[in-house]
Design a protein around this motif. Structure first.
Motif, mmCIF file in Angstrom:
data_model
loop_
_atom_site.group_PDB
_atom_site.id
_atom_site.type_symbol
_atom_site.label_atom_id
_atom_site.label_comp_id
_atom_site.label_asym_id
_atom_site.label_seq_id
_atom_site.Cartn_x
_atom_site.Cartn_y
_atom_site.Cartn_z
ATOM 1 N N THR A 1 0.848 -1.220 0.052
ATOM 2 C CA THR A 1 -0.044 -0.007 -0.051
ATOM 3 C C THR A 1 0.842 1.233 -0.016
ATOM 4 N N ALA A 2 0.305 2.356 -0.580
ATOM 5 C CA ALA A 2 1.047 3.498 -0.517
ATOM 6 C C ALA A 2 1.333 4.121 1.032
ATOM 7 N N PRO A 3 2.358 4.443 1.140
ATOM 8 C CA PRO A 3 2.456 5.119 2.616
ATOM 9 C C PRO A 3 1.607 6.182 3.176
ATOM 10 N N LEU A 4 1.419 6.338 4.280
ATOM 11 C CA LEU A 4 0.583 7.205 5.007
ATOM 12 C C LEU A 4 1.252 8.594 5.030
ATOM 13 N N ASP A 5 0.771 9.555 4.778
ATOM 14 C CA ASP A 5 1.251 10.835 4.921
ATOM 15 C C ASP A 5 0.643 11.430 6.250
ATOM 16 N N ALA A 6 1.186 12.465 6.603
ATOM 17 C CA ALA A 6 0.742 13.160 7.776
ATOM 18 C C ALA A 6 -0.694 13.399 7.978
ATOM 19 N N ILE A 7 -1.412 13.836 7.050
ATOM 20 C CA ILE A 7 -2.844 14.020 7.092
ATOM 21 C C ILE A 7 -3.402 12.684 7.138
ATOM 22 N N ASP A 8 -3.180 11.894 6.521
ATOM 23 C CA ASP A 8 -3.783 10.515 6.721
ATOM 24 C C ASP A 8 -3.503 9.932 8.250
ATOM 25 N N ARG A 9 -2.442 10.177 8.707
ATOM 26 C CA ARG A 9 -2.290 9.639 10.127
ATOM 27 C C ARG A 9 -3.173 10.449 11.106
ATOM 28 N N ASN B 1 -13.200 8.678 17.601
ATOM 29 C CA ASN B 1 -14.453 9.068 17.507
ATOM 30 C C ASN B 1 -15.048 8.478 16.005
ATOM 31 N N ALA B 2 -15.245 7.360 15.895
ATOM 32 C CA ALA B 2 -15.484 7.114 14.423
ATOM 33 C C ALA B 2 -16.842 7.553 14.042
ATOM 34 N N ARG B 3 -17.708 8.148 14.749
ATOM 35 C CA ARG B 3 -18.747 8.935 14.290
ATOM 36 C C ARG B 3 -18.743 10.182 14.076
ATOM 37 N N ILE B 4 -17.564 10.706 14.284
ATOM 38 C CA ILE B 4 -17.398 12.159 13.951
ATOM 39 C C ILE B 4 -17.818 12.753 12.407
ATOM 40 N N PRO B 5 -18.616 13.657 12.398
ATOM 41 C CA PRO B 5 -19.156 14.003 11.257
ATOM 42 C C PRO B 5 -18.018 14.501 10.335
ATOM 43 N N ASN B 6 -17.923 14.352 8.706
ATOM 44 C CA ASN B 6 -17.100 14.668 8.009
ATOM 45 C C ASN B 6 -16.391 16.088 8.041
ATOM 46 N N VAL B 7 -17.505 17.152 8.335
ATOM 47 C CA VAL B 7 -17.050 18.358 8.586
ATOM 48 C C VAL B 7 -16.309 18.771 9.700
ATOM 49 N N GLU B 8 -16.670 17.896 10.974
ATOM 50 C CA GLU B 8 -15.734 18.198 11.978
ATOM 51 C C GLU B 8 -14.488 17.547 11.905
ATOM 52 N N GLY C 1 -7.411 19.927 9.281
ATOM 53 C CA GLY C 1 -6.976 21.001 8.610
ATOM 54 C C GLY C 1 -7.028 20.563 7.180
ATOM 55 N N LEU C 2 -8.468 20.283 6.835
ATOM 56 C CA LEU C 2 -8.759 19.969 5.101
ATOM 57 C C LEU C 2 -10.095 20.640 5.048
ATOM 58 N N SER C 3 -10.583 20.776 3.868
ATOM 59 C CA SER C 3 -11.941 21.097 3.472
ATOM 60 C C SER C 3 -12.624 19.708 3.446
ATOM 61 N N PRO C 4 -13.873 19.858 3.633
ATOM 62 C CA PRO C 4 -14.680 18.518 3.873
ATOM 63 C C PRO C 4 -14.423 17.543 2.406
ATOM 64 N N SER C 5 -14.607 18.020 1.302
ATOM 65 C CA SER C 5 -14.520 17.133 0.146
ATOM 66 C C SER C 5 -13.119 16.355 0.002
ATOM 67 N N PRO C 6 -11.888 16.919 0.410
ATOM 68 C CA PRO C 6 -10.873 16.116 0.259
ATOM 69 C C PRO C 6 -10.633 15.298 1.357
ATOM 70 N N ARG D 1 -10.221 11.376 1.218
ATOM 71 C CA ARG D 1 -9.019 10.441 1.919
ATOM 72 C C ARG D 1 -9.748 9.389 2.850
ATOM 73 N N VAL D 2 -10.655 9.581 3.378
ATOM 74 C CA VAL D 2 -11.273 8.550 4.293
ATOM 75 C C VAL D 2 -11.665 7.269 3.439
ATOM 76 N N ARG D 3 -12.513 7.608 2.368
ATOM 77 C CA ARG D 3 -12.755 6.600 1.488
ATOM 78 C C ARG D 3 -11.784 5.868 0.824
ATOM 79 N N ASP D 4 -10.616 6.747 0.586
ATOM 80 C CA ASP D 4 -9.344 5.889 0.103
ATOM 81 C C ASP D 4 -8.570 4.952 1.172
ATOM 82 N N LEU D 5 -8.733 5.565 2.394
ATOM 83 C CA LEU D 5 -8.237 4.671 3.464
ATOM 84 C C LEU D 5 -9.051 3.258 3.681
ATOM 85 N N GLU D 6 -10.543 3.549 3.415
ATOM 86 C CA GLU D 6 -11.391 2.341 3.779
ATOM 87 C C GLU D 6 -11.198 1.654 2.483
ATOM 88 N N GLU D 7 -11.153 1.968 1.159
ATOM 89 C CA GLU D 7 -10.871 1.183 0.006
ATOM 90 C C GLU D 7 -9.393 0.255 0.172
#
Length: 156
Positions: free
Chosen positions: A3-11, A20-27, A33-38, A42-48
């Motif tokens: 798998t591709a290495p995890l960067d600081a944002i992924d971590r 908190n796995a139930r945290i809303p994406n906006v929060e 430190g990202l906007s909601p779409s990116p 990233r979350v979907r990529d980590l899941e996939e």
């Protein structure tokens, strides 16, 4: 499969989701430190990629009548592939076995078993574990107190 290495944002995302796995994406996006779409991408990529395997709720064992934790060391007569498969299949079928590890050292397997009381553990032991073909010895240790229990991996 590499798998591709995890960067600081992924971590950062993984650290927050582990707490908190139930945290809303906006929060979540705001927390890392990202906007909601990116962030959602990233979350979907980590899941996939299988890095985030699933989301669960942690239940207090005592609150649901399962206050007894037992660590069980199991040694097989022979550590051959068929015996390992037989044991692992039998353990997969038992709901009271919370964890099972193939080990090095004195025992072949280490199990963590949760039960409501000593009688239930005795039934599990006599009716199930001792009847698995190839089991040579079983040693049990009862947990007196849970000193530390974490589910979040140290991602620093």
């Amino acid at each position: 499969m590499p798998t591709a290495p995890l960067d600081a944002i992924d971590r950062r995302i993984l650290r927050v989701l582990q707490e908190n796995a139930r945290i809303p994406n906006v929060e979540l996006a705001q927390a890392v430190g990202l906007s909601p779409s990116p962030c959602l991408r990233r979350v979907r990529d980590l899941e996939e990629r299988g890095i985030v395997r699933r989301y669960v709720g942690l239940v207090d064992p005592g609150a649901v009548g399962l206050p007894v934790s037992v660590f069980v060391q199991v040694t097989l007569e022979r550590q051959v592939e068929r015996a390992l498969e037989t044991f692992e299949t039998a353990v997969q079928e038992r709901p009271e076995v919370m964890e099972c590890y193939l080990m090095t050292g004195d025992a072949d397997y280490l199990l963590r078993v949760v039960v409501p009381d000593l009688e239930a553990f005795q039934r599990f032991l006599m009716d199930h574990l001792t009847r698995v073909p190839g089991v040579a010895s079983i040693k049990s240790s009862f947990a007196l107190k849970q000193v530390k229990y974490l589910t979040a991996l140290p991602l620093d």
